[in-house]
Design a protein around this motif. Structure first.
Motif, mmCIF file in Angstrom:
data_model
loop_
_atom_site.group_PDB
_atom_site.id
_atom_site.type_symbol
_atom_site.label_atom_id
_atom_site.label_comp_id
_atom_site.label_asym_id
_atom_site.label_seq_id
_atom_site.Cartn_x
_atom_site.Cartn_y
_atom_site.Cartn_z
ATOM 1 N N UNK A 1 0.827 -1.210 0.000
ATOM 2 C CA UNK A 1 0.000 0.000 0.000
ATOM 3 C C UNK A 1 0.858 1.255 0.000
ATOM 4 N N UNK A 2 1.887 1.258 0.841
ATOM 5 C CA UNK A 2 2.709 2.474 0.934
ATOM 6 C C UNK A 2 3.428 2.764 -0.382
ATOM 7 N N UNK A 3 3.889 1.732 -1.080
ATOM 8 C CA UNK A 3 4.534 1.944 -2.371
ATOM 9 C C UNK A 3 3.529 2.478 -3.395
ATOM 10 N N UNK B 1 14.624 1.317 -10.080
ATOM 11 C CA UNK B 1 15.336 1.597 -8.834
ATOM 12 C C UNK B 1 15.081 0.482 -7.823
ATOM 13 N N UNK B 2 16.066 0.227 -6.992
ATOM 14 C CA UNK B 2 15.908 -0.797 -5.957
ATOM 15 C C UNK B 2 14.895 -0.318 -4.918
ATOM 16 N N UNK B 3 14.081 -1.226 -4.366
ATOM 17 C CA UNK B 3 13.125 -0.826 -3.330
ATOM 18 C C UNK B 3 13.832 -0.209 -2.126
ATOM 19 N N UNK B 4 13.305 0.917 -1.654
ATOM 20 C CA UNK B 4 13.912 1.588 -0.503
ATOM 21 C C UNK B 4 13.769 0.762 0.766
ATOM 22 N N UNK B 5 12.718 -0.033 0.868
ATOM 23 C CA UNK B 5 12.523 -0.871 2.043
ATOM 24 C C UNK B 5 13.336 -2.149 1.919
ATOM 25 N N UNK B 6 13.833 -2.641 3.030
ATOM 26 C CA UNK B 6 14.789 -3.742 3.043
ATOM 27 C C UNK B 6 14.109 -5.103 3.038
ATOM 28 N N UNK B 7 14.864 -6.101 2.548
ATOM 29 C CA UNK B 7 14.390 -7.475 2.542
ATOM 30 C C UNK B 7 14.082 -7.951 1.132
ATOM 31 N N UNK C 1 9.620 4.012 -5.624
ATOM 32 C CA UNK C 1 10.511 2.958 -5.133
ATOM 33 C C UNK C 1 11.626 3.517 -4.265
ATOM 34 N N UNK C 2 12.110 4.691 -4.606
ATOM 35 C CA UNK C 2 13.231 5.288 -3.881
ATOM 36 C C UNK C 2 12.817 5.945 -2.572
ATOM 37 N N UNK C 3 11.524 6.236 -2.405
ATOM 38 C CA UNK C 3 11.117 7.058 -1.264
ATOM 39 C C UNK C 3 10.170 6.370 -0.281
ATOM 40 N N UNK C 4 9.558 5.250 -0.653
ATOM 41 C CA UNK C 4 8.528 4.705 0.241
ATOM 42 C C UNK C 4 9.160 4.123 1.501
ATOM 43 N N UNK C 5 8.420 4.251 2.586
ATOM 44 C CA UNK C 5 8.930 3.840 3.901
ATOM 45 C C UNK C 5 7.756 3.520 4.801
ATOM 46 N N UNK C 6 7.929 2.520 5.625
ATOM 47 C CA UNK C 6 6.920 2.154 6.607
ATOM 48 C C UNK C 6 7.635 1.783 7.898
ATOM 49 N N UNK C 7 7.375 2.494 8.987
ATOM 50 C CA UNK C 7 8.062 2.194 10.246
ATOM 51 C C UNK C 7 7.825 0.759 10.694
ATOM 52 N N UNK C 8 8.866 0.164 11.283
ATOM 53 C CA UNK C 8 8.708 -1.166 11.852
ATOM 54 C C UNK C 8 8.749 -2.298 10.851
ATOM 55 N N UNK C 9 9.236 -2.034 9.642
ATOM 56 C CA UNK C 9 9.434 -3.108 8.666
ATOM 57 C C UNK C 9 10.917 -3.150 8.326
#
Length: 426
Positions: free
Chosen positions: A59-61, A246-252, A285-293
């Protein structure tokens, strides 16, 4: 409730209003929707997202890509970490207390004698706000399951199912097929459903076929390929493929699957007269972020990894990520869990990467007690591991700070409530 009531007063009252914290079913909440004048088909293009893991990230992306394209977007998610307003956003910004309270007043007036749960009140408030503001895109995250979740009173233009795992079995069933069938309840006949689930879970395809939904599945109609510093997305439907993303900003590693699912949804938006550029996709892709992931914080030489994973599939992804990272010192687990979760399995998975276990009760009546955690975790990890239990994170935190040294890492996981407690202490 009084018109002068604060948001916190409204929320405290809602917690006492209904006899059950979780009460799946659509009749009550749908009756209030009708009274509010909210149509089942909003004027906005509605994307509803269900799944065990990956709902929030997907959703955040989607939200960030839509914003980068200049589309107006409303989003509804749960639970929140710090402020209730995080649940309802317009163009990525939490709505005001006043806007939520105004919606609550309308709901309370329209419901008459109908009892609503805390979650149902919040869902109706979000829908009322979106119906009034009419953004281009509305993103709705299912709370639990799908078929009987309050979000499902709205007919989505595109339904999304992310990865399926064993969670909430008391309500959804004891097999992946049963759980997937419940989540597939958000599908609508004649409309698109995008599934990011890679495994062959038959109930997803069966549900789509039975109602005539247009199913697009990861690994069949669309797929992705990782490269060294970028990745690509392709489809077999005749839409434009995407290269050098671009690589996903969120990890994993799992974020590639979430991103591929999101890109299928973004591609389908052209069916609703919304063209989205590759530039907007990359910006999202470069900017999305979700705390706690897999959120990583560096403090005085210690790496803190904060993750809301609380089921077997989510914890496996966390463990795989930790195994891929180098840690020169010890790895401390700060862990609490709600009842009904698969505690023993979670401990077995994570113990491979943990040196010290620090257990805590959560600020929730359904939390495992510290004595229960200590007994079960100690039995699972054996005598060679250090294990201690505390009544709350406030008690644990200062003692942890005295133990850790530069080069160590601290992994907080097990619940949204764990991440919430950590974020409040900063």
């Amino acid at each position: 409730m009084s018109q002068s009531s604060t948001l916190q007063q409204w929320l405290s009252w809602q917690e006492t209003l209904h006899s059950k914290q979780i009460d799946l079913g659509l009749n009550r909440v749908d009756s209030v929707r009708v009274a509010l004048g909210i149509p089942k088909d909003l004027s906005s293009t509605v994307i509803t997202i269900a799944g065990t893991n990956g709902k929030g990230s997907t959703l955040r992306l989607l939200e960030e890509i839509c914003k980068a394209q200049g589309l107006s977007v409303g989003s509804y998610t749960s639970p929140h970490l710090n402020e209730y307003n995080e649940r309802i956003k317009l163009n990525g910004n939490p709505v005001s207390d006043k806007m939520i309270c105004t919606a609550f007043e309308r709901i309370d007036q329209c419901r008459q004698e109908i009892s609503l749960s805390y979650f149902e009140f919040g869902t109706l408030a979000a829908l009322d706000i979106f119906n009034n503001h009419q953004p281009d895109i509305v993103l709705l995250e299912v709370g639990l399951g799908g078929r009987l979740d309050a979000v499902n009173i709205i007919d989505p233009d595109i339904a999304v199912i992310t990865s399926i795992g064993m969670d909430h079995m008391d309500w959804l069933g004891n097999t992946l097929e049963d759980i997937a069938r419940e989540k597939s309840g958000i599908m609508r006949g004649g409309r698109y459903v995008v599934s990011g689930e890679m495994r062959d879970i038959k109930s997803i395809a069966e549900t789509a076929q039975n109602i005539g939904a247009k199913l697009l599945q990861s690994g069949k109609q669309f797929e992705y390929k990782q490269e060294q510093n970028c990745w690509s997305w392709s489809n077999s439907l005749g839409y434009r493929n995407q290269q050098n993303l671009s690589m996903p900003a969120m990890k994993g590693e799992h974020q590639f699957q979430n991103a591929a699912t999101a890109l299928m949804v973004i591609t389908l938006l052209q069916e609703f007269k919304f063209e989205v550029s590759t530039d907007a996709i990359n910006k999202g892709l470069e900017s999305y972020f979700l705390p706690g992931r897999l959120e990583t914080i560096q403090r005085e030489g210690v790496e803190w990894i904060v993750d809301v994973s609380h089921n077997v599939d989510g914890v496996q992804r966390l463990q795989q990520y930790l195994q891929q990272q180098i840690c020169l010192g010890k790895t401390y687990a700060v862990f609490g869990l709600l009842q009904r979760k698969q505690l023993e399995q979670i401990i077995k998975i994570m113990d491979q990467v943990i040196d010290v276990w620090l257990l805590t009760e959560l600020p929730d009546p359904d939390s495992f007690l510290k004595e229960e955690l200590l007994e079960i975790v100690s039995a699972e990890v054996g005598l060679e591991k250090s294990v201690a239990a505390y009544s709350g994170y406030n008690e644990l935190h200062p003692l942890l700070l005295k133990q850790i040294n530069p080069g160590d890492r601290v992994v907080l996981f097990g619940s949204f409530r764990m991440v919430e407690a950590f974020s409040k202490l900063g």
